[in-house]
Motif scaffolding. Sequence first.
Motif, mmCIF file in Angstrom:
data_model
loop_
_atom_site.group_PDB
_atom_site.id
_atom_site.type_symbol
_atom_site.label_atom_id
_atom_site.label_comp_id
_atom_site.label_asym_id
_atom_site.label_seq_id
_atom_site.Cartn_x
_atom_site.Cartn_y
_atom_site.Cartn_z
ATOM 1 N N ASP A 1 0.851 -1.197 -0.144
ATOM 2 C CA ASP A 1 0.006 0.027 -0.056
ATOM 3 C C ASP A 1 0.874 1.154 -0.020
ATOM 4 O O ASP A 1 1.596 1.452 0.900
ATOM 5 C CB ASP A 1 -0.836 -0.056 1.453
ATOM 6 C CG ASP A 1 -1.797 1.096 1.276
ATOM 7 O OD1 ASP A 1 -1.724 2.018 0.305
ATOM 8 O OD2 ASP A 1 -2.629 1.312 2.128
ATOM 9 N N THR A 2 0.890 1.835 -1.111
ATOM 10 C CA THR A 2 1.869 3.117 -1.337
ATOM 11 C C THR A 2 1.372 4.168 -0.279
ATOM 12 O O THR A 2 2.273 5.091 -0.269
ATOM 13 C CB THR A 2 2.005 3.579 -2.784
ATOM 14 O OG1 THR A 2 0.806 3.753 -3.119
ATOM 15 C CG2 THR A 2 2.584 2.410 -3.673
ATOM 16 N N GLY A 3 0.341 4.171 0.198
ATOM 17 C CA GLY A 3 0.014 5.109 0.954
ATOM 18 C C GLY A 3 0.177 5.023 2.720
ATOM 19 O O GLY A 3 -0.316 5.730 3.529
ATOM 20 N N CYS A 4 0.793 3.855 2.770
ATOM 21 C CA CYS A 4 0.884 3.247 4.074
ATOM 22 C C CYS A 4 2.260 3.973 4.520
ATOM 23 O O CYS A 4 3.448 3.456 4.071
ATOM 24 C CB CYS A 4 0.843 1.824 4.409
ATOM 25 S SG CYS A 4 1.270 1.147 6.003
ATOM 26 N N HIS A 5 2.285 4.760 5.571
ATOM 27 C CA HIS A 5 3.650 5.279 6.106
ATOM 28 C C HIS A 5 3.721 5.354 7.596
ATOM 29 O O HIS A 5 4.622 6.223 8.156
ATOM 30 C CB HIS A 5 3.741 6.791 5.501
ATOM 31 C CG HIS A 5 3.738 6.907 3.792
ATOM 32 N ND1 HIS A 5 4.772 6.399 2.903
ATOM 33 C CD2 HIS A 5 2.822 7.371 3.186
ATOM 34 C CE1 HIS A 5 4.317 6.601 1.802
ATOM 35 N NE2 HIS A 5 3.257 7.247 1.950
ATOM 36 N N LEU A 6 3.124 4.411 8.128
ATOM 37 C CA LEU A 6 3.025 4.353 9.635
ATOM 38 C C LEU A 6 4.523 3.872 10.154
ATOM 39 O O LEU A 6 5.229 3.242 9.678
ATOM 40 C CB LEU A 6 2.140 3.305 10.152
ATOM 41 C CG LEU A 6 0.708 3.521 9.600
ATOM 42 C CD1 LEU A 6 -0.218 2.540 10.742
ATOM 43 C CD2 LEU A 6 0.416 5.046 10.112
ATOM 44 N N THR A 7 5.011 4.645 10.920
ATOM 45 C CA THR A 7 6.431 4.516 11.771
ATOM 46 C C THR A 7 6.323 4.199 13.010
ATOM 47 O O THR A 7 5.502 4.541 14.090
ATOM 48 C CB THR A 7 7.327 5.261 11.336
ATOM 49 O OG1 THR A 7 6.668 6.685 11.885
ATOM 50 C CG2 THR A 7 7.561 5.541 10.024
ATOM 51 N N ASP A 8 7.049 3.187 13.672
ATOM 52 C CA ASP A 8 7.367 3.067 15.142
ATOM 53 C C ASP A 8 7.771 4.312 15.755
ATOM 54 O O ASP A 8 8.840 4.702 15.522
ATOM 55 C CB ASP A 8 8.109 2.121 15.710
ATOM 56 C CG ASP A 8 8.310 1.626 16.957
ATOM 57 O OD1 ASP A 8 7.600 2.510 17.967
ATOM 58 O OD2 ASP A 8 8.654 0.494 17.314
ATOM 59 N N PRO A 9 7.124 5.092 16.744
ATOM 60 C CA PRO A 9 7.897 6.127 17.429
ATOM 61 C C PRO A 9 8.925 6.024 18.248
ATOM 62 O O PRO A 9 9.668 7.080 18.221
ATOM 63 C CB PRO A 9 6.630 6.892 18.296
ATOM 64 C CG PRO A 9 5.835 5.699 18.424
ATOM 65 C CD PRO A 9 5.646 4.711 17.484
ATOM 66 N N ILE A 10 9.257 4.846 18.538
ATOM 67 C CA ILE A 10 10.518 4.634 19.367
ATOM 68 C C ILE A 10 11.702 4.578 18.436
ATOM 69 O O ILE A 10 12.669 5.133 18.673
ATOM 70 C CB ILE A 10 10.278 3.425 20.387
ATOM 71 C CG1 ILE A 10 9.037 3.799 21.391
ATOM 72 C CG2 ILE A 10 11.583 3.053 20.960
ATOM 73 C CD1 ILE A 10 8.840 2.906 22.245
ATOM 74 N N THR A 11 11.591 3.408 17.375
ATOM 75 C CA THR A 11 12.609 3.356 16.569
ATOM 76 C C THR A 11 12.484 3.964 15.246
ATOM 77 O O THR A 11 13.599 3.732 14.647
ATOM 78 C CB THR A 11 12.496 1.575 16.174
ATOM 79 O OG1 THR A 11 11.426 1.154 15.619
ATOM 80 C CG2 THR A 11 12.623 0.772 17.644
ATOM 81 N N CYS A 12 11.592 4.556 14.933
ATOM 82 C CA CYS A 12 11.290 5.355 13.684
ATOM 83 C C CYS A 12 11.482 4.515 12.355
ATOM 84 O O CYS A 12 11.851 4.762 11.315
ATOM 85 C CB CYS A 12 12.286 6.515 13.449
ATOM 86 S SG CYS A 12 11.972 7.913 14.689
ATOM 87 N N MET A 13 10.939 3.196 12.730
ATOM 88 C CA MET A 13 10.981 2.203 11.621
ATOM 89 C C MET A 13 9.786 1.918 11.078
ATOM 90 O O MET A 13 8.509 2.140 11.623
ATOM 91 C CB MET A 13 11.676 0.848 12.003
ATOM 92 C CG MET A 13 13.109 1.061 12.615
ATOM 93 S SD MET A 13 14.365 1.430 11.452
ATOM 94 C CE MET A 13 14.407 -0.309 10.470
ATOM 95 N N PRO A 14 9.540 1.606 9.724
ATOM 96 C CA PRO A 14 8.302 1.275 9.146
ATOM 97 C C PRO A 14 7.528 0.206 9.853
ATOM 98 O O PRO A 14 8.122 -0.720 10.454
ATOM 99 C CB PRO A 14 8.785 0.821 7.691
ATOM 100 C CG PRO A 14 10.069 1.376 7.534
ATOM 101 C CD PRO A 14 10.861 1.370 8.839
ATOM 102 N N VAL A 15 6.358 0.152 10.069
ATOM 103 C CA VAL A 15 5.357 -0.641 10.614
ATOM 104 C C VAL A 15 4.505 -1.600 9.697
ATOM 105 O O VAL A 15 4.153 -1.012 8.711
ATOM 106 C CB VAL A 15 4.406 0.042 11.736
ATOM 107 C CG1 VAL A 15 3.468 -0.741 12.399
ATOM 108 C CG2 VAL A 15 5.425 0.673 12.801
ATOM 109 N N LEU A 16 4.503 -2.867 9.919
ATOM 110 C CA LEU A 16 3.319 -3.670 9.408
ATOM 111 C C LEU A 16 2.207 -3.500 10.031
ATOM 112 O O LEU A 16 1.815 -3.671 11.225
ATOM 113 C CB LEU A 16 4.128 -4.995 9.425
ATOM 114 C CG LEU A 16 2.981 -6.116 8.798
ATOM 115 C CD1 LEU A 16 3.023 -6.099 7.137
ATOM 116 C CD2 LEU A 16 3.266 -7.509 9.376
ATOM 117 N N VAL A 17 0.989 -3.211 9.300
ATOM 118 C CA VAL A 17 -0.134 -2.834 9.779
ATOM 119 C C VAL A 17 -1.100 -4.350 9.312
ATOM 120 O O VAL A 17 -1.433 -4.684 8.132
ATOM 121 C CB VAL A 17 -1.042 -1.879 8.832
ATOM 122 C CG1 VAL A 17 -2.171 -1.491 9.375
ATOM 123 C CG2 VAL A 17 -0.246 -0.596 9.101
#
Length: 315
Positions: free
Chosen positions: A204-220
């Motif tokens: 999903d090219t509109g998915c840009h969620l990140t972990d606020p602690i590690t700043c890494m991309p998140v799987l939804v």
Amino acid sequence: MCVSWSAHFHHPRRIYWKTPQEEGCTIKTVIYLDVLLLVNFLVAYLLLQAAGVLTGQRASFARMLTGSVCAAVSALILFAPELSYPVQIMYKLATALAIAALTFGWRDKLRLLAAACWYAALNILLAGLVVLIIFQTGTTLLQTGNLAVYLRVSPLLLLGLSGLCCGAVEVGLRFFRRRPSKQETVGLEFELCGTCIHLRAMLDTGCHLTDPITCMPVLVVSLTDAGSRLPPEVRQFLASWFAGGDKTDPPAGAQLRLIPCSTAAQRSLLPGFAVRNIGLITKTGVLQLGRTAIAFAPESFGDPQYEALYGSDFL
């Protein structure tokens, strides 16, 4: 079009205007209301189709008819005294917003505004082209007033052309509509509360969620689609969370993450968990991706082929 604005109704479908001429002579301009409304209904239908294509929206046939009827009625501004151009443009913008809302809905405010702007721009451009044709050719078949267009042709001919044009637009949109490409999913695995979980994920090219602690991309992950694969304690915790119940402690062995999520409608926090590593399942084995967080969404993604979404920067 300069006219005296004392309109006389001598026929149920005609309006006569007295038009001032030189040396005090006047002539009568006959306006057929059914032709006026039918012309603007057809024009609005075509312009709304174009606005929908330009903004990536597709309205149902009933909504298209509703918006086109509203646009046709708004053309009765033709009978009002000649307004200043700023007022004419403001009227077009206001009616365009109302017509776009009736046609495409008003839940997505940005897409509604885009559709209204395109419809108004196309409408004003069309009226300008009609005025240009009148000035260049002096034709009496085309008339305009307050940016409303009137075409003097046979009503039966216009009705036939209207149906032909509307049908041609529908056929053209169906024929040239881009066919959706085949969706390709990937297999992912991760461990949560001692349970190894396997899911299918879709880009999903509109998915840009990140972990606020590690700043890494998140799987939804969809709780509805993947709930049966989760440990019972995790499933119960998430169900209680989305039901609005009391926030309890996360299951034993799970590290809770709150993932900020912003959409066009609202901003919220999605519950999630930290995991050791998320692996990509390949033909030769599992490739570790170095991603360490997942978030859960309450709704289904609507496709049985996958239960999770990832962004373009995830793999």
